[in-house]
Write a protein that holds these residues in place. Structure first.
Motif, PDB file in Angstrom:
ATOM      1  N   ILE A 446      29.668-106.607   8.882  1.00 51.30           N
ATOM      2  CA  ILE A 446      29.489-107.370   7.234  1.00 51.30           C
ATOM      3  C   ILE A 446      31.178-106.438   7.121  1.00 51.30           C
ATOM      4  CG2 ILE A 446      29.062-107.100   4.730  1.00 51.30           C
ATOM      5  CD1 ILE A 446      26.730-107.280   5.981  1.00 51.30           C
ATOM      6  N   ASP A 447      31.912-107.068   7.051  1.00 47.76           N
ATOM      7  CA  ASP A 447      33.236-106.513   6.669  1.00 47.76           C
ATOM      8  C   ASP A 447      33.328-105.905   4.989  1.00 47.76           C
ATOM      9  OD1 ASP A 447      34.688-107.042   9.121  1.00 47.76           O
ATOM     10  OD2 ASP A 447      35.240-109.367   8.571  1.00 47.76           O
ATOM     11  N   PRO A 448      34.327-104.505   5.322  1.00 49.18           N
ATOM     12  CA  PRO A 448      34.069-104.261   3.926  1.00 49.18           C
ATOM     13  C   PRO A 448      35.391-104.897   2.967  1.00 49.18           C
ATOM     14  CG  PRO A 448      35.107-102.660   5.514  1.00 49.18           C
ATOM     15  CD  PRO A 448      34.755-103.668   6.270  1.00 49.18           C
ATOM     16  N   ASP A 449      35.060-104.676   1.489  1.00 48.60           N
ATOM     17  CA  ASP A 449      35.527-105.909   0.927  1.00 48.60           C
ATOM     18  C   ASP A 449      35.801-104.780   0.137  1.00 48.60           C
ATOM     19  OD1 ASP A 449      33.325-105.483  -0.585  1.00 48.60           O
ATOM     20  OD2 ASP A 449      32.479-107.402  -0.011  1.00 48.60           O
ATOM     21  N   LEU A 450      36.835-105.268  -1.057  1.00 46.85           N
ATOM     22  CA  LEU A 450      37.428-104.907  -1.794  1.00 46.85           C
ATOM     23  C   LEU A 450      36.327-103.610  -3.080  1.00 46.85           C
ATOM     24  CD1 LEU A 450      40.236-104.111  -3.943  1.00 46.85           C
ATOM     25  CD2 LEU A 450      39.576-106.645  -4.996  1.00 46.85           C
ATOM     26  N   LEU A 451      35.568-104.781  -2.879  1.00 52.03           N
ATOM     27  CA  LEU A 451      34.413-103.898  -4.217  1.00 52.03           C
ATOM     28  C   LEU A 451      34.179-102.514  -3.542  1.00 52.03           C
ATOM     29  CD1 LEU A 451      33.111-104.799  -6.807  1.00 52.03           C
ATOM     30  CD2 LEU A 451      31.509-105.518  -5.254  1.00 52.03           C
ATOM     31  N   THR A 452      33.194-102.671  -1.782  1.00 52.58           N
ATOM     32  CA  THR A 452      32.898-101.511  -1.732  1.00 52.58           C
ATOM     33  C   THR A 452      34.191-100.237  -1.315  1.00 52.58           C
ATOM     34  OG1 THR A 452      32.882-102.714   0.541  1.00 52.58           O
ATOM     35  CG2 THR A 452      30.852-102.309   0.096  1.00 52.58           C
ATOM     36  N   THR A 453      35.241-101.140  -1.444  1.00 53.33           N
ATOM     37  CA  THR A 453      36.352 -99.789  -0.770  1.00 53.33           C
ATOM     38  C   THR A 453      36.924 -99.024  -2.385  1.00 53.33           C
ATOM     39  OG1 THR A 453      37.748-101.047   0.604  1.00 53.33           O
ATOM     40  CG2 THR A 453      38.153 -99.537   0.192  1.00 53.33           C
ATOM     41  N   THR A 454      36.673 -99.636  -3.789  1.00 55.38           N
ATOM     42  CA  THR A 454      37.122 -99.568  -4.943  1.00 55.38           C
ATOM     43  C   THR A 454      35.869 -98.345  -4.820  1.00 55.38           C
ATOM     44  OG1 THR A 454      37.900-101.643  -5.020  1.00 55.38           O
ATOM     45  CG2 THR A 454      37.611-100.402  -6.949  1.00 55.38           C
ATOM     46  N   MET A 455      34.995 -98.968  -4.736  1.00 55.16           N
ATOM     47  CA  MET A 455      33.429 -97.976  -5.392  1.00 55.16           C
ATOM     48  C   MET A 455      33.919 -96.020  -4.690  1.00 55.16           C
ATOM     49  SD  MET A 455      30.927 -99.702  -5.797  1.00 55.16           S
ATOM     50  CE  MET A 455      30.385-100.865  -4.424  1.00 55.16           C
ATOM     51  N   LEU A 456      33.992 -96.750  -3.138  1.00 55.79           N
ATOM     52  CA  LEU A 456      34.205 -95.568  -2.404  1.00 55.79           C
ATOM     53  C   LEU A 456      35.299 -94.242  -2.897  1.00 55.79           C
ATOM     54  CD1 LEU A 456      32.606 -94.259   0.601  1.00 55.79           C
ATOM     55  CD2 LEU A 456      34.307 -95.199   1.589  1.00 55.79           C
ATOM     56  N   ILE A 457      37.103 -94.825  -2.901  1.00 53.29           N
ATOM     57  CA  ILE A 457      37.332 -94.106  -3.297  1.00 53.29           C
ATOM     58  C   ILE A 457      38.175 -93.929  -4.389  1.00 53.29           C
ATOM     59  CG2 ILE A 457      40.413 -94.728  -3.966  1.00 53.29           C
ATOM     60  CD1 ILE A 457      41.012 -96.815  -1.440  1.00 53.29           C
ATOM     61  N   HIS A 458      37.097 -93.931  -5.454  1.00 52.26           N
ATOM     62  CA  HIS A 458      37.064 -93.797  -7.163  1.00 52.26           C
ATOM     63  C   HIS A 458      35.894 -92.222  -6.949  1.00 52.26           C
ATOM     64  CE1 HIS A 458      38.469 -98.017  -8.929  1.00 52.26           C
ATOM     65  NE2 HIS A 458      39.237 -97.389  -8.175  1.00 52.26           N
ATOM     66  N   LEU A 459      34.695 -92.935  -5.814  1.00 51.35           N
ATOM     67  CA  LEU A 459      34.195 -91.299  -5.572  1.00 51.35           C
ATOM     68  C   LEU A 459      34.774 -90.568  -5.444  1.00 51.35           C
ATOM     69  CD1 LEU A 459      31.496 -89.951  -5.816  1.00 51.35           C
ATOM     70  CD2 LEU A 459      30.682 -91.554  -3.471  1.00 51.35           C
ATOM     71  N   LEU A 460      35.959 -90.768  -4.633  1.00 51.80           N
ATOM     72  CA  LEU A 460      36.564 -89.727  -3.359  1.00 51.80           C
ATOM     73  C   LEU A 460      37.623 -88.862  -4.991  1.00 51.80           C
ATOM     74  CD1 LEU A 460      37.388 -90.753  -0.388  1.00 51.80           C
ATOM     75  CD2 LEU A 460      36.089 -89.464  -0.615  1.00 51.80           C
ATOM     76  N   CYS A 461      37.593 -90.095  -5.817  1.00 52.05           N
ATOM     77  CA  CYS A 461      38.608 -89.305  -6.929  1.00 52.05           C
ATOM     78  C   CYS A 461      38.165 -88.060  -7.670  1.00 52.05           C
ATOM     79  CB  CYS A 461      39.485 -90.576  -7.550  1.00 52.05           C
ATOM     80  SG  CYS A 461      40.292 -91.045  -6.549  1.00 52.05           S
ATOM     81  N   ARG A 462      37.271 -88.868  -8.052  1.00 52.74           N
ATOM     82  CA  ARG A 462      36.196 -88.292  -8.844  1.00 52.74           C
ATOM     83  C   ARG A 462      35.626 -86.934  -8.904  1.00 52.74           C
ATOM     84  NH1 ARG A 462      31.079 -91.836  -9.323  1.00 52.74           N
ATOM     85  NH2 ARG A 462      29.979 -89.857  -9.951  1.00 52.74           N
ATOM     86  N   LEU A 463      35.273 -86.654  -7.163  1.00 51.10           N
ATOM     87  CA  LEU A 463      35.577 -85.388  -6.372  1.00 51.10           C
ATOM     88  C   LEU A 463      36.644 -84.633  -5.922  1.00 51.10           C
ATOM     89  CD1 LEU A 463      32.379 -86.629  -3.866  1.00 51.10           C
ATOM     90  CD2 LEU A 463      32.102 -85.839  -6.071  1.00 51.10           C
ATOM     91  N   ASP A 464      37.350 -84.842  -6.598  1.00 48.90           N
ATOM     92  CA  ASP A 464      38.497 -84.934  -6.759  1.00 48.90           C
ATOM     93  C   ASP A 464      39.729 -84.519  -5.281  1.00 48.90           C
ATOM     94  OD1 ASP A 464      39.875 -84.137  -8.618  1.00 48.90           O
ATOM     95  OD2 ASP A 464      38.808 -82.021  -8.930  1.00 48.90           O
ATOM     96  N   MET A 465      38.880 -85.285  -3.876  1.00 48.01           N
ATOM     97  CA  MET A 465      39.202 -85.204  -2.752  1.00 48.01           C
ATOM     98  C   MET A 465      40.856 -86.290  -2.900  1.00 48.01           C
ATOM     99  SD  MET A 465      35.813 -84.766  -1.032  1.00 48.01           S
ATOM    100  CE  MET A 465      35.850 -85.305   0.402  1.00 48.01           C
ATOM    101  N   PHE A 466      41.148 -86.170  -3.723  1.00 44.34           N
ATOM    102  CA  PHE A 466      42.522 -87.517  -3.327  1.00 44.34           C
ATOM    103  C   PHE A 466      43.784 -87.152  -2.406  1.00 44.34           C
ATOM    104  CE2 PHE A 466      42.260 -85.675  -7.556  1.00 44.34           C
ATOM    105  CZ  PHE A 466      42.087 -86.688  -8.492  1.00 44.34           C
TER     106      PHE A 466
END
Length: 599
Positions: A446-466
């Motif tokens: 199942i290819d990663p899509d915009l939705l899962t990618t967005t969620m993951l990146i935003h989590l990283l941002c929340r954790l200050d892991m820019f």
DNA sequence: ATAGGGTTAG
């Protein structure tokens, strides 16, 4: 899988006293070996009605020919058709039914090329045009909104007495449905009237016309047209089928009053309702949240000794469940058991959904047990209802428990499953699990899509892991995903605050090489303007916003479904550029006048 | 493909 499991245990120690541990055993009881990933795909061109008739003939088109011509067409698409025709002739390729059909499929968006190919094939003596190929030319032309060419083709083939071997009722069916789909109601009607003035196919085509209009959201016009015909011939009594078509149309448009009037009229005129009529009424009432009435219709149907099937039970069981009347829904299922068809996967899924919605997971898993005992295997939809519940109530651990059980039992989660799991993990801040689930999702095809990618990146941002966020951003872009502007902004802000200006520049470079808008949700702008990136509750609301936004971005794959749902006030559909072409190749609706001979 | 037929919403 193994590493995922260990890390899961490390982060979320299994709790045997969990309220939902009963789920652990349910799914594994239908243990089966993992289904093999289908490697082989069909090599043959899709069967057409004509080719199945001559099954023994060797397929007569070669991929090389197809490639040669495709290539030719791509390079010629600005040069007028005449030169293209000669270019086609120079290839020396003999057109065959399948080759032409394959070319049409590729050319559905370019009426001019379509026309050239058709003319090229048609002039060859070895090529004979069959009615079904003819109709598919007409269909392709209309799909490309070139109704004018379609008409001229029809007029070419119609003899002076109006007869033709090629132009049949099906030709007009295609034309009418295409006009209706293009929103050209008057032209659809004119096409119908033209056809019926030459052919003795009025009844069937009238149904086609009304059905096409209803399905494309023009019930009122369909109904008015029927009235007009009734006034023209006061003895005419519309068929049950016509009543059914219009009834369905009114219900789809959520016009209860009109549907009921028509139902009354039907009785007045002594038109005997069929199973389809009852099915339409029951489904319609249930959709309008009038289960009570639907059940009355069910009784009436019983009185009339009509055969009752899943067509009537499923909507009612779902309707009762939606209303939270789960016990009654179960009771209705008892009645369902005694009828020939019995409950289906749809019945069970609907019950599971509504038990989960009501927060009664025990009830839901009882349904699960029941269906498996009866030999009906759960589908991803079935357990997605559980995930939905877990995700909504932040029950990450229970959700992951279920996930592992499913994998062990050999089930295949679908895209929606992964969306829910990723949402759950990202909201809960479970980064390493989220990363691993993301990986596993890829491994499972199942290819990663915009939705899962967005969620993951935003989590990283929340954790200050820019920096990591930037890495994921780049990876996504490499996979062809265009991240949202807000995602870019979040990383950009973070990198700058941390003084990583070099990386921020690279990020900016990547983003500007991509086609993108620069819109941001208001909530985000407020937060960013008010305070520099940091932690806190408001950051979480950004995540929610971003997710809501990417939800909106989910594109409906099937334009027919959009049409079906149109008019429903509970459905918000953005009819913008996102609704572009899909597999079927239907173009975006754009108001457009045709200059067909009839207009 | 077409008289109903299904999938997950705050």
């Amino acid at each position: 899988m193994n590493s995922l499991f260990t890390s899961f245990r490390r982060i979320l120690p299994l709790n045997p006293n969990s309220h939902h541990h009963f789920l652990l055993h349910k799914f594994s009881s239908s243990r089966r070996s993992s289904p093999p990933i289908p490697i082989q795909r069909l090599q043959q061109p899709p069967a057409s009605p004509d080719s199945t008739r001559h099954q023994l003939t060797v397929p007569d088109f070669s991929q090389t020919d197809l490639a040669t011509i495709s290539n030719l067409l791509e390079n010629q698409n600005v040069i007028p058709g005449s030169s293209l025709e000669s270019a086609l002739n120079e290839t020396g390729i003999e057109p065959s039914y399948q080759l032409v059909q394959a070319l049409f499929d590729r050319l559905s968006s370019s009426p001019m090329l379509l026309h050239s190919v058709f003319k090229w094939a048609d002039t060859k003596p070895t090529f004979t045009l069959s009615p079904s190929l003819f109709n598919s030319v007409i269909n392709a032309m209309c799909k490309a909104r070139d109704f004018e060419s379609a008409w001229s083709l029809i007029f070419d083939r119609v003899r002076s007495d109006g007869g033709s071997e090629l132009v049949t009722a099906d030709t007009f069916t295609v034309l009418i449905r295409r006009y209706a789909r293009a929103g050209m109601v008057q032209q659809a009607i004119k096409a119908f009237e033209y056809a019926t003035s030459y052919y003795d196919i009025e009844l069937k085509l009238l149904e086609v016309l009304l059905d096409a209009l209803c399905k494309e959201g023009h019930v009122t016009e369909a109904s008015m047209y029927m009235e007009r015909r009734r006034r023209m011939d006061s003895n005419w009594i519309p068929s049950v089928r016509i009543f059914n078509i219009l009834l369905n149309g009114w219900f789809r448009a959520r016009k209860l009053k009109q549907a009921e009037n028509l139902w009354g009229e039907m009785k007045e005129m002594n038109v005997k309702p069929s199973v389809v009529t009852y099915g339409t009424l029951i489904e319609g009432y249930c959709r309008m949240r009038r289960v009570e009435v639907a059940m009355e219709v069910l009784e009436e149907m019983k009185m009339a000794e009509m055969e009752m099937s899943f067509m009537v039970f499923n909507p009612i069981i779902n309707g009762l469940g939606e209303a939270g009347r789960l016990q009654e829904a179960l009771g209705m299922m008892e009645r369902f058991f005694v009828c020939v068809s019995g409950p289906t996967i749809v019945t069970y899924n609907s019950l599971v959904k509504n038990f989960c919605k009501a927060g009664d997971l025990l009830g839901a898993s009882k349904i699960l047990k029941m269906m498996m005992n009866r030999g009906v295997d759960p589908t991803p939809t079935t357990y997605n209802h559980f995930f939905k519940y877990f995700s909504k109530h932040n029950k990450t651990e229970e959700g992951m428990n279920l996930y592992f059980k499913l994998i062990e039992a050999g089930h295949s989660p679908d895209r929606f499953t992964y969306h829910l799991i990723m949402k759950m993990l990202c909201e809960d801040g479970k980064l390493s699990l989220a990363m691993q689930v993301d990986k596993e999702m890829k491994n499972r095809g199942i290819d990663p899509d915009l939705l899962t990618t967005t969620m993951l990146i935003h989590l990283l941002c929340r954790l200050d892991m820019f920096e990591e966020a930037f890495e994921e951003f780049e990876k996504a872009v490499r996979r062809g995903i265009i991240p949202q502007y807000i995602t870019f902004k979040m990383i950009d802000n973070g990198l700058r605050t941390k003084g990583l200006t070099e990386m921020a520049k690279r990020l900016g470079g990547v983003m500007s090489s991509l086609p993108h808008s620069e819109k941001l949700p208001n909530a985000y702008r407020e937060v960013v303007d008010a305070q520099p990136p940091g932690r806190g509750d408001r950051r979480k609301s950004i995540l929610h916003r971003a997710e809501a936004m990417s939800d909106v971005l989910k594109v409906c794959r099937n334009p027919r479904k959009l049409v079906k749902m149109r008019g429903s006030p509970r459905m918000t559909v953005r009819e913008d550029e996102k609704l572009a072409d899909d597999g079927d190749g239907d173009a975006v609706r754009v108001p457009h006048e045709s200059s067909s001979p009839l207009s």
